[in-house]
Enzyme design. Sequence first.
Site, mmCIF file in Angstrom:
data_model
loop_
_atom_site.group_PDB
_atom_site.id
_atom_site.type_symbol
_atom_site.label_atom_id
_atom_site.label_comp_id
_atom_site.label_asym_id
_atom_site.label_seq_id
_atom_site.Cartn_x
_atom_site.Cartn_y
_atom_site.Cartn_z
ATOM 1 C CD GLU A 117 -23.997 -50.555 -1.414
ATOM 2 O OE1 GLU A 117 -22.878 -50.096 -1.175
ATOM 3 O OE2 GLU A 117 -24.181 -51.483 -2.180
ATOM 4 C CG ASP A 273 -18.002 -60.676 1.415
ATOM 5 O OD1 ASP A 273 -19.003 -60.523 2.132
ATOM 6 O OD2 ASP A 273 -17.623 -59.815 0.597
ATOM 7 C CD GLU A 366 -17.129 -55.502 -8.524
ATOM 8 O OE1 GLU A 366 -16.164 -56.115 -8.028
ATOM 9 O OE2 GLU A 366 -17.863 -54.769 -7.838
ATOM 10 C CD GLU A 387 -12.540 -57.000 -1.334
ATOM 11 O OE1 GLU A 387 -12.171 -56.345 -2.332
ATOM 12 O OE2 GLU A 387 -13.489 -56.634 -0.613
HETATM 13 C C1 DMJ Z 1 -15.510 -53.408 1.790
HETATM 14 O O1 DMJ Z 1 -16.429 -52.419 1.968
HETATM 15 C C2 DMJ Z 1 -15.611 -54.390 2.879
HETATM 16 O O2 DMJ Z 1 -14.389 -55.035 2.939
HETATM 17 C C3 DMJ Z 1 -16.684 -55.391 2.684
HETATM 18 O O3 DMJ Z 1 -16.738 -56.367 3.686
HETATM 19 C C4 DMJ Z 1 -16.545 -56.097 1.366
HETATM 20 N N1 DMJ Z 1 -15.683 -55.412 0.477
HETATM 21 C C5 DMJ Z 1 -15.703 -54.001 0.425
HETATM 22 C C6 DMJ Z 1 -14.648 -53.470 -0.509
HETATM 23 O O4 DMJ Z 1 -14.520 -54.235 -1.618
#
Ligand code: DMJ
Length: 592
Positions: A117, A273, A366, A387
């Site tokens: 990442e 989140d 996004e 989500e």
């Molecule tokens: C997922 O990898 C997990 O839910 C993470 O916590 C946030 N969102 C991504 C997918 O969008």
Amino acid sequence: MPFRLLVPFGLLCVLLALHHGAPGPDGTAPDPAHYRERVKAMFYHAYDSYLENAFPYDELRPLTCDGHDTWGSFSLTLIDALDTLLILGNVSEFQRVVEVLQDNVDFDIDVNASVFETNIRDPSFMEGSFIRLHTLVVGGLLSAHLLSKKAGVEVEAGWPCSGPLLRMAEEAARKLLPAFQTPTGMPYGTVNLLHGVNPGETPVTCTAGIGTFIVEFATLSSLTGDPVFEEVARVALMRLWESRSDIGLVGNHIDVLTGKWVAQDAGIGAGVDSYFEYLVKGAILLQDKKLMAMFLEYNKAIRNYTRFDDWYLWVQMYKGTVSMPVFQSLEAYWPGLQSLIGDIDNAMRTFLNYYTVWKQFGGLPEFYNIPQGYTVEKREGYPLRPELIESAMYLYRATGDPTLLELGRDAVESIEKISKVECGFATIKDLRDHKLDNRMESFFLAETVKYLYLLFDPTNFIHNNGSTFDAVITPYGECILGAGGYIFNTEAHPIDPAALHCCRRLKEEQWEVEDLMREFYSLKRNRSRFQKKTMSSGPWEPPAGPETPSSPENHDQAREKSAKQKIPLLSCPSQPFTSKLALLGQVFLDSS
Ligand code: DMJ
């Protein structure tokens, strides 16, 4: 502060062609059976292509029909998709994959958990790579372990408190423990799986990267009996709680060595989140009122300072002033979370706001600038995130409102139309012109497809309301599993809370036996001392010392100590009760 949505006309015309938003031609709600089949077909199109073109790499590259490693080489898509197979009813493939994983996955590799990442994404956009590895691998293995009996996998004696997938999850989780060795107890964001934390590692971790462990780590502790996982997760949660501002908000990134906030934007999306998600889910999973109380306090502050017309903005954590009037697609889990705490009306209003954005673009960009009603530059993509669909699933369970099925239908139609390619489903690079990226993230099969299927499958075993269950006879007694109320980790891997209880109970039984043994030995010792003393005619004294619990407190301390030291007094707890008092080969029956 009211916001107006400015829908660009040209785009709307394009999207009308996609047939979004409206109910069926006769005004009826989408037919669940039809969409179940469509979702299944989506799954197999992507899954088969992954197996054919990408396995054993971590992810499929759908435009070039090959694979690439994104975290190391854990075959992540396969681990992530495993429980979706069972939810879709594919027992035989679940069984096959369990075998494959046991033979192929190795965590002893020299890889930095965040390397991927960090390399490919703008740091401000990172959502906590370390936790993704953790929630994906550890969570995926734990849920597969807990579902394996249901899937007809032959489980070992002692299951669900032992088993090969549980051991793999434990091994992966242990690799992450060095990250927690900081002065604050909040973990580093990156750890090398072979060498631990790299010297010179940045001490700045996002909030979600600190607060997204309790679901998996408490599960691990309960199942394995080793408290260390739950302990580190709880310490990290407490430190975050203590770091909130006077107005009750947390920021986005913190220095885990000093405890100082480095990014002070407070909101519910990227970087934060799943911290909020895990306070609620941890509370439910562990029946922990403190975790829920923390969330409810945050919830008040979030409503007071960040909510405007049922949208949630970003604000400065100390002053509450708006820093970014933006909706991020990652925030779309929030209505689902609100529904979990029973706040259905607010959840539905926010969901409907987000749904207007979906209808506008045929997906969620996004970032979406709320006052301008349009995408944010360089954030126009939709990597097929789950989500909004996840929220629709929870809300549909709670309300039965057909609007939620309409979102599901729109998602199926849109994803098939825009992102389906010969070798799978591709990330949408730009929702304005439907350009594609050569990636299919593993959460597409773990989450997006799973939540879609569950939205359209009201009788799935996951939705069980307790009317059926599996009574499992373990060597320790009877456990009631699968009665429903699964808790999904943040990667949509379901955990059965009853299993935690089942294995915790085992520990309590072990403690009882240990107490009996202590009593037995202290009596025996006393008797022999007494005999010796009597023989030497000296004055007799009561036995003392840590091995002899003379009061309930001592008793508890000894019990805690023995649990912490993990020196099992019983080396074979799978024996029937009559021989439970077996120590070093000597068996003491109930009557002895
Ligand atoms: C997922 O990898 C997990 O839910 C993470 O916590 C946030 N969102 C991504 C997918 O969008």
